[in-house]
Design a protein around this motif. Structure first.
Motif, mmCIF file in Angstrom:
data_model
loop_
_atom_site.group_PDB
_atom_site.id
_atom_site.type_symbol
_atom_site.label_atom_id
_atom_site.label_comp_id
_atom_site.label_asym_id
_atom_site.label_seq_id
_atom_site.Cartn_x
_atom_site.Cartn_y
_atom_site.Cartn_z
ATOM 1 N N LEU A 272 -30.678 74.746 37.623
ATOM 2 C CA LEU A 272 -32.088 74.775 37.232
ATOM 3 C C LEU A 272 -32.865 73.816 38.119
ATOM 4 C CD1 LEU A 272 -32.465 74.724 33.320
ATOM 5 C CD2 LEU A 272 -33.158 76.526 34.897
ATOM 6 N N THR A 273 -33.966 74.297 38.686
ATOM 7 C CA THR A 273 -34.849 73.423 39.458
ATOM 8 C C THR A 273 -36.289 73.693 39.028
ATOM 9 O OG1 THR A 273 -35.217 74.978 41.280
ATOM 10 C CG2 THR A 273 -33.299 73.520 41.440
ATOM 11 N N ALA A 274 -37.189 72.834 39.478
ATOM 12 C CA ALA A 274 -38.610 73.018 39.164
ATOM 13 C C ALA A 274 -39.457 72.585 40.344
ATOM 14 C CB ALA A 274 -38.998 72.232 37.921
ATOM 15 N N GLY A 275 -40.591 73.241 40.484
ATOM 16 C CA GLY A 275 -41.595 72.852 41.460
ATOM 17 C C GLY A 275 -42.899 72.568 40.740
ATOM 18 N N VAL A 276 -43.615 71.504 41.150
ATOM 19 C CA VAL A 276 -44.853 71.100 40.487
ATOM 20 C C VAL A 276 -45.945 70.958 41.543
ATOM 21 C CG1 VAL A 276 -45.981 69.394 39.015
ATOM 22 C CG2 VAL A 276 -43.520 69.853 38.735
ATOM 23 N N ARG B 246 -24.682 76.819 24.975
ATOM 24 C CA ARG B 246 -24.500 75.942 26.134
ATOM 25 C C ARG B 246 -25.876 75.588 26.710
ATOM 26 N NH1 ARG B 246 -21.954 79.276 30.141
ATOM 27 N NH2 ARG B 246 -22.781 80.972 28.851
ATOM 28 N N LYS B 247 -25.955 74.451 27.370
ATOM 29 C CA LYS B 247 -27.271 74.001 27.825
ATOM 30 C C LYS B 247 -27.194 73.375 29.208
ATOM 31 C CE LYS B 247 -26.849 69.537 25.436
ATOM 32 N NZ LYS B 247 -27.446 68.625 24.435
ATOM 33 N N LEU B 248 -28.308 73.460 29.906
ATOM 34 C CA LEU B 248 -28.432 72.861 31.228
ATOM 35 C C LEU B 248 -29.722 72.055 31.302
ATOM 36 C CD1 LEU B 248 -27.535 75.730 33.750
ATOM 37 C CD2 LEU B 248 -26.169 73.711 33.255
ATOM 38 N N PRO B 249 -29.703 70.928 32.020
ATOM 39 C CA PRO B 249 -30.957 70.210 32.315
ATOM 40 C C PRO B 249 -31.545 70.745 33.612
ATOM 41 C CG PRO B 249 -29.123 68.946 33.143
ATOM 42 C CD PRO B 249 -28.526 70.201 32.529
ATOM 43 N N ILE B 250 -32.775 70.386 33.875
ATOM 44 C CA ILE B 250 -33.345 70.642 35.198
ATOM 45 C C ILE B 250 -32.728 69.628 36.161
ATOM 46 C CG2 ILE B 250 -35.451 70.629 36.575
ATOM 47 C CD1 ILE B 250 -36.963 71.557 34.102
ATOM 48 N N MET B 251 -32.132 70.114 37.231
ATOM 49 C CA MET B 251 -31.286 69.279 38.077
ATOM 50 C C MET B 251 -32.010 68.686 39.279
ATOM 51 S SD MET B 251 -28.111 71.900 37.953
ATOM 52 C CE MET B 251 -27.414 72.430 36.374
ATOM 53 N N GLN C 231 -43.311 75.340 37.667
ATOM 54 C CA GLN C 231 -42.485 76.536 37.542
ATOM 55 C C GLN C 231 -41.024 76.107 37.461
ATOM 56 O OE1 GLN C 231 -42.217 81.031 39.410
ATOM 57 N NE2 GLN C 231 -43.432 79.486 40.459
ATOM 58 N N ILE C 232 -40.322 76.630 36.474
ATOM 59 C CA ILE C 232 -38.898 76.345 36.290
ATOM 60 C C ILE C 232 -38.123 77.594 36.683
ATOM 61 C CG2 ILE C 232 -37.109 75.668 34.644
ATOM 62 C CD1 ILE C 232 -39.434 74.466 32.944
ATOM 63 N N ILE C 233 -37.101 77.416 37.520
ATOM 64 C CA ILE C 233 -36.368 78.548 38.080
ATOM 65 C C ILE C 233 -34.870 78.313 37.914
ATOM 66 C CG2 ILE C 233 -36.042 80.011 40.124
ATOM 67 C CD1 ILE C 233 -38.609 78.642 41.252
ATOM 68 N N GLY C 234 -34.167 79.340 37.469
ATOM 69 C CA GLY C 234 -32.708 79.309 37.426
ATOM 70 C C GLY C 234 -32.132 80.009 38.650
ATOM 71 N N TRP C 235 -30.993 79.507 39.131
ATOM 72 C CA TRP C 235 -30.384 80.035 40.356
ATOM 73 C C TRP C 235 -28.929 80.396 40.099
ATOM 74 C CZ3 TRP C 235 -33.891 80.708 44.131
ATOM 75 C CH2 TRP C 235 -35.054 79.929 44.083
ATOM 76 N N GLY C 236 -28.517 81.528 40.668
ATOM 77 C CA GLY C 236 -27.139 81.972 40.522
ATOM 78 C C GLY C 236 -26.521 82.339 41.856
ATOM 79 N N GLU D 234 -50.933 78.885 43.359
ATOM 80 C CA GLU D 234 -50.046 77.863 42.795
ATOM 81 C C GLU D 234 -48.672 78.408 42.426
ATOM 82 O OE1 GLU D 234 -53.177 78.334 42.073
ATOM 83 O OE2 GLU D 234 -54.272 76.455 41.815
ATOM 84 N N ALA D 235 -48.597 79.662 41.952
ATOM 85 C CA ALA D 235 -47.289 80.238 41.614
ATOM 86 C C ALA D 235 -46.415 80.356 42.857
ATOM 87 C CB ALA D 235 -47.462 81.597 40.942
ATOM 88 N N LEU D 236 -47.023 80.715 43.977
ATOM 89 C CA LEU D 236 -46.304 80.791 45.252
ATOM 90 C C LEU D 236 -45.799 79.417 45.667
ATOM 91 C CD1 LEU D 236 -45.471 82.077 47.954
ATOM 92 C CD2 LEU D 236 -47.852 81.908 48.684
ATOM 93 N N ASP D 237 -46.686 78.431 45.642
ATOM 94 C CA ASP D 237 -46.298 77.085 46.079
ATOM 95 C C ASP D 237 -45.201 76.494 45.208
ATOM 96 O OD1 ASP D 237 -48.053 77.132 48.182
ATOM 97 O OD2 ASP D 237 -49.625 75.983 47.183
ATOM 98 N N THR D 238 -45.346 76.619 43.883
ATOM 99 C CA THR D 238 -44.348 75.996 43.001
ATOM 100 C C THR D 238 -42.994 76.677 43.118
ATOM 101 O OG1 THR D 238 -45.183 77.357 41.159
ATOM 102 C CG2 THR D 238 -46.018 75.100 41.349
ATOM 103 N N PHE D 239 -42.977 77.989 43.408
ATOM 104 C CA PHE D 239 -41.693 78.660 43.625
ATOM 105 C C PHE D 239 -41.029 78.112 44.891
ATOM 106 C CE2 PHE D 239 -38.482 81.693 44.542
ATOM 107 C CZ PHE D 239 -38.184 82.333 43.346
ATOM 108 N N VAL D 240 -41.797 77.949 45.945
ATOM 109 C CA VAL D 240 -41.253 77.405 47.195
ATOM 110 C C VAL D 240 -40.701 75.998 46.961
ATOM 111 C CG1 VAL D 240 -41.874 76.591 49.512
ATOM 112 C CG2 VAL D 240 -42.667 78.827 48.697
ATOM 113 N N TYR D 241 -41.444 75.174 46.201
ATOM 114 C CA TYR D 241 -40.957 73.815 45.937
ATOM 115 C C TYR D 241 -39.649 73.843 45.135
ATOM 116 C CZ TYR D 241 -45.871 72.733 47.052
ATOM 117 O OH TYR D 241 -47.104 72.642 47.639
ATOM 118 N N GLY D 242 -39.570 74.748 44.152
ATOM 119 C CA GLY D 242 -38.340 74.852 43.373
ATOM 120 C C GLY D 242 -37.166 75.308 44.214
ATOM 121 N N ARG D 243 -37.426 76.225 45.158
ATOM 122 C CA ARG D 243 -36.348 76.679 46.058
ATOM 123 C C ARG D 243 -35.900 75.552 46.974
ATOM 124 N NH1 ARG D 243 -32.834 77.393 48.924
ATOM 125 N NH2 ARG D 243 -32.148 79.281 50.033
ATOM 126 N N ALA D 244 -36.851 74.779 47.477
ATOM 127 C CA ALA D 244 -36.503 73.654 48.339
ATOM 128 C C ALA D 244 -35.729 72.590 47.562
ATOM 129 C CB ALA D 244 -37.765 73.053 48.954
#
Length: 622
Positions: free
Chosen positions: A384-388, A443-448, A398-403, A570-580
């Motif tokens: 789990l990551t987030a971009g602000v 089961r639970k995960l924090p934002i990492m 934006q909070i994003i889960g990755w697999g 902003e949705a575009l930017d926060t997704f990019v930040y979460g991916r980074a």
């Protein structure tokens, strides 16, 4: 018995002094290709040409190998396709610098797993099959030291490491540094920096250090070998036409063929056309042309030697095989609008980076892909990551889960309105970023990891917020257009001495736009939630697709730039930040999948995710 002639016994007796001193005589100076031709053997099963090494089989490699024995050369860049023998450059360097000039050698590969496999499959067999190397590495007194990742020999050692582990890059000095497949290196190691630069620092104590950067390229906007090649003299391998003697380089546009009504290749129709006299160059002629070819620098004013070579020069690959692969890639692109197979052809066969062309994305169609999750976290989420993003009167997150394969699930989008110079909005952000998120079974995960944009009017507030939360992997960032890497370093060069990451936003946007075109679940696909409280409404998709990539020309050279087609992004930017932010975790999806599966089950807390307040702009609010 007849008497021995005078002096006969002296000839038969060994001169022990001469034998002893011969061990200390300097070896005659030879080049790396001469060493390989004299001593190197290729093991069965590792090449289509096993046995005694012969550089004439890959004549374009001779200059690449020999340039390392030039005292003026410290760094060499090789951008190459597959199947041209590029890995053999590194193996021949290992042999030369352990046998002729014993040195401290590091061979760096993308990951520890890749390094281990390379050590076992290529390095070990090369040592065992080459008679002059086997005794150097197999001395009984050194057996304990000669593990997979570290091998000693008289006068030096060889360490084979992964670029994903900081400890591999921060110990003893290195004279010979081989960085292989750098386009697949992590762009940054958390709190450490760029692994290429970290490894390079190991060579600074040697005035005669040698560094090889070698890789097949990937995407123009983020290829590290392409970027490195631009800073070299850019040597291309030139050949002479057998008909008119015109000097030129092989280009894919010169390859000609015919197909039947089913778009299948007509056998025997493939040839390369001379760009000057249009002579049809055959396979046999190509082999002789390559044998007599020569490297010519296209940017001779640059000091660093750089080489580009494609499979078109490989005499072990027939034209027809390449054409068949190209036809399949072209059909896939036309039918599925998916450039991945064409990218593979450009990268692996032509040794060139692929220049992405992005289609305009329809936000309405993307909105139709929304789906209901069975819990906050769908099965498949491993990180789990987030971009602000910070605006003058609000925070957007934006909070994003990755697999596996960077498959993504948007978990929530939100807006926190308020005066960012006071604590209230930041406290609200804490409630979002520091809580756990649950799977359906408890089961639970924090934002990492979290990246928060520090550009704009609230830089100091962002610095103050992240400084006390760096232990939670919450970092300030600044976006930079034009950067090739997704993350371009982290530093504390600011007034608050906080970690500040530089994000290559153009690269992040390119990754996002490419993945948005993947329609079916799997690697790279992006899932969107349908629940109202997740805030992925039409406004979200308008913001997610608010920019498009355009090609502009500067000083005659093409350049890709991202331009807004809608004001809010902003949705575009926060997704990019979460991916980074995910990159700072150096994700190992296989290991994380096992760890997530073994998480303990908890009773889910009563967390109510209310729809985030949105400010409605209309004439009535004026």
């Amino acid at each position: 018995m007849s008497k021995q002639k005078k002096g006969q016994s002296r000839k038969e007796k060994p001169n022990l002094t001469s034998l002893f001193l011969s061990d200390f005589r300097p070896k005659p100076k030879i080049t790396i290709s001469q060493w390989a031709d004299t001593y190197r053997f290729v093991a069965e099963g590792l090449s289509s040409l096993p046995g005694k090494w012969n550089t004439d089989n890959t004549p374009y490699m001779r200059e690449i190998l020999d340039i390392f024995t030039d005292r003026k050369v410290n760094q060499v860049v090789v951008m190459a396709s597959s199947q041209v023998g590029k890995t053999e450059v590194g193996l021949n360097m290992i042999g030369y610098y352990s046998h002729q000039e014993p040195s401290a050698i590091m061979y760096l590969l993308p990951t520890d797993d890749v390094a281990k496999k390379f050590s076992n499959s290529r390095v070990k067999t090369t040592i065992e099959s080459t008679p002059v190397l086997a005794p150097l590495f197999n001395n009984r007194s050194r057996n304990a030291a000669n593990a997979n990742d570290f091998k000693s020999f008289p006068g030096g050692f060889l360490t084979i490491s992964g670029a994903n582990t900081p400890n591999n890059l921060a110990s003893f000095p290195i004279r010979i540094l081989i960085q292989d497949e750098i386009d697949r290196f992590p762009h940054i190691l958390t709190h450490e920096g760029d692994p290429i630069q970290l490894a390079r620092q190991r060579t600074v104590t040697y005035s005669n250090a040698k560094e090889l950067l070698i890789s097949t390229p990937t995407i123009v906007s983020r290829s590290r070998i392409w970027e490195a090649y631009q800073n070299t003299d850019q040597r291309e391998y030139h050949v002479n036409c057998p008909d008119c003697n015109h000097l030129f380089t092989f280009q894919w546009e010169q390859v000609k063929w015919e197909v039947n009504s089913y778009n299948k290749l007509i056998q025997g129709s493939v040839y390369i056309e001379c760009p000057a006299c249009f002579h049809n160059i055959t396979e046999r002629e190509r082999r002789e042309m390559v044998k007599l070819g020569k490297w010519i620098a296209t940017k001779p004013e640059k000091e660093i030697p750089g080489f580009h070579i494609s499979t078109l020069y490989s005499t072990m690959i027939r034209f027809s095989i390449l054409v068949k692969e190209y036809i399949l890639a072209q059909e896939w692109l036309e039918v599925n609008k998916d450039p991945t197979k064409m990218q593979v052809f450009y990268n692996l066969k032509l040794g060139l980076p692929y220049d992405e062309v992005f289609a305009d994305l329809d936000p309405d169609l993307l909105a139709r892909r929304r789906e209901f999750y069975d819990a906050e976290l769908p099965e498949g989420v491993l990180y789990l990551t987030a971009g602000v993003d910070t605006q003058s009167d609000r925070l957007e997150y934006q909070i994003i889960g990755w697999g596996d394969g960077y498959e993504a699930w948007v978990i929530q989008y939100g807006v926190i309105h308020g005066d960012l110079t006071i604590d209230k909005p930041w406290n609200s952000l804490d409630q979002v970023l520091t809580r756990y998120y649950y799977f359906v079974d408890g089961r639970k995960l924090p934002i990492m990891a979290v990246f928060i944009d520090s550009a704009g009017n609230h830089t100091n507030e962002v610095y103050r917020y992240t400084k006390s939360r760096e232990h939670l992997n919450i970092f300030a960032i600044v976006g930079r257009a034009g950067e090739k890497s997704l993350i371009n370093g982290m530093s504390r060069n600011n007034i608050y001495k906080v970690y500040l990451a530089t994000v290559g936003v153009d690269t992040g946007k390119a990754i996002l736009m490419r993945n948005l075109t993947i329609e079916y679940a799997g690697p790279g696909h992006i899932h969107f939630p349908r629940k109202e409280e997740c805030n992925c409404d039409q406004n979200y998709f308008d913001m997610l697709t608010a920019e498009k990539c355009e090609t502009v020309y500067k000083n005659g050279y093409p350049k890709q730039v991202w331009k807004k087609i809608r004001e809010r992004n902003e949705a575009l930017d926060t997704f990019v930040y979460g991916r980074a932010a995910l990159e700072t975790l150096n994700p190992n999806f296989e290991a994380q999948r096992k760890a997530v599966a073994e998480l303990p089950v908890f009773q889910q807390e009563n967390v109510v995710n209310k729809p985030q307040e949105r400010r409605i702009f209309s004439r009535l609010s004026r």
